[in-house]
Design a protein around this motif. Structure first.
Motif, PDB file in Angstrom:
ATOM      1  N   TYR A 256       2.620  -6.642   3.023  1.00 49.01           N
ATOM      2  CA  TYR A 256       1.180  -6.386   3.068  1.00 49.01           C
ATOM      3  C   TYR A 256       0.381  -7.625   3.477  1.00 49.01           C
ATOM      4  CZ  TYR A 256       2.826  -2.568   0.059  1.00 49.01           C
ATOM      5  OH  TYR A 256       3.522  -1.497  -0.456  1.00 49.01           O
TER       6      TYR A 256
ATOM      7  N   ARG B 243       0.235  -0.123   6.876  1.00 45.63           N
ATOM      8  CA  ARG B 243      -0.156   0.181   8.260  1.00 45.63           C
ATOM      9  C   ARG B 243      -1.150  -0.863   8.772  1.00 45.63           C
ATOM     10  NH1 ARG B 243      -0.587   4.593  11.875  1.00 45.63           N
ATOM     11  NH2 ARG B 243       0.646   5.918  10.474  1.00 45.63           N
ATOM     12  N   THR B 244      -2.065  -1.280   7.915  1.00 47.23           N
ATOM     13  CA  THR B 244      -3.046  -2.292   8.307  1.00 47.23           C
ATOM     14  C   THR B 244      -2.388  -3.642   8.538  1.00 47.23           C
ATOM     15  OG1 THR B 244      -4.719  -1.149   6.964  1.00 47.23           O
ATOM     16  CG2 THR B 244      -5.206  -3.417   7.619  1.00 47.23           C
ATOM     17  N   SER B 245      -1.363  -3.939   7.748  1.00 47.86           N
ATOM     18  CA  SER B 245      -0.708  -5.247   7.800  1.00 47.86           C
ATOM     19  C   SER B 245       0.242  -5.411   8.977  1.00 47.86           C
ATOM     20  CB  SER B 245       0.073  -5.462   6.491  1.00 47.86           C
ATOM     21  OG  SER B 245       0.909  -6.592   6.559  1.00 47.86           O
TER      22      SER B 245
ATOM     23  N   SER C 168      -9.033  -7.599   0.754  1.00 49.11           N
ATOM     24  CA  SER C 168      -9.913  -6.437   0.671  1.00 49.11           C
ATOM     25  C   SER C 168      -9.844  -5.853  -0.730  1.00 49.11           C
ATOM     26  CB  SER C 168      -9.484  -5.365   1.680  1.00 49.11           C
ATOM     27  OG  SER C 168      -8.180  -4.887   1.359  1.00 49.11           O
TER      28      SER C 168
ATOM     29  N   ALA D  52      -2.451  -7.969   6.236  1.00 48.37           N
ATOM     30  CA  ALA D  52      -3.771  -7.342   6.076  1.00 48.37           C
ATOM     31  C   ALA D  52      -4.767  -8.349   5.526  1.00 48.37           C
ATOM     32  CB  ALA D  52      -3.675  -6.138   5.148  1.00 48.37           C
TER      33      ALA D  52
END
Length: 219
Positions: free
Chosen positions: A139, A97-99, A145, A142
């Motif tokens: 991914y 979702r972040t990517s 992290s 993103a």
């Protein structure tokens, strides 16, 4: 940093890269003893870069280091592997979702090309490499992290067992895997994060449930 330090650093990364490839490609099985002296002879290096290479691979989740004993290719029990998959089911959708907002049309086209290539080739080694590249590429949008580091480590530690799974389900279940890959690309192209998360959870969960049926893989 001295010249010797620089040379040791280059050697440690060269050794680590070679071992990483051998482990991920399945040439070194889980539980295989890794002897520092053999590595030093193989690469024409001292023990210092060998030890550093093993520490790098330990941080990647690929090698287990035991004080005053030695190093082994990391091995999971069935329970440990299932736990890793349960964690993956929860954290990988978050990273996806972040990517997704940062993946452009060219990125998504490359994802589609990888999916098509996997579907057209029934070689397990090709599938393993491309499947890994595909998921990690989803991914890639993103930022670095702790979450992305964790997921890379989980992929490393479960690689051997995904390979065993891929050999088990070449037909007919592999068709479901390809379908899920196509669905995932479609979700990413539509920027539908909710659908993408649902597809990814189902995709990871299906492998976990299949592995639970085959405890012999972990013996």
């Amino acid at each position: 940093m001295t010249i010797d330090d620089t040379l040791d650093n280059v050697a440690s990364h060269r050794i680590a890269d070679s071992l990483r490839t051998s482990i991920l490609d399945g040439r070194l099985a889980p539980g295989t003893r890794i002897r520092q002296g053999d590595l030093a002879d193989q690469f024409g290096a001292s023990r210092i870069p060998v030890r550093e290479a093993l520490r790098l691979l330990h941080s990647d989740g690929l090698v287990t280091l035991v004080a005053n004993s030695g190093a082994w290719v990391a091995k999971l029990s069935l329970a440990e592997c299932i736990e890793a998959y349960l964690v993956r089911e929860r954290v990988e959708p978050l990273l996806l979702r972040t990517s997704m907002p940062s993946l452009d049309d060219d990125d998504i086209d490359r994802l589609q090309q990888m999916v098509d290539a996997m579907e057209a080739d029934d070689d397990v080694d090709f599938f393993m490499r491309t499947d890994r590249d595909f998921h990690l590429a989803t991914y890639a949008g993103a930022p670095p992290s702790m979450l992305s580091d964790l997921i890379h480590r989980l992929w490393n530690t479960t690689q051997h067992y995904r390979r065993a799974y891929a050999n088990l389900v070449r037909a007919p279940s592999i068709g479901v895997t390809h379908m899920e890959h196509h669905l995932l690309v479609d979700c990413i192209r539509r920027q539908d994060a909710d659908d993408a998360e649902r597809v990814l959870v189902m995709h990871i969960q299906r492998t976990r449930l299949e592995l639970e049926k085959h405890p012999d893989i972990f013996r």
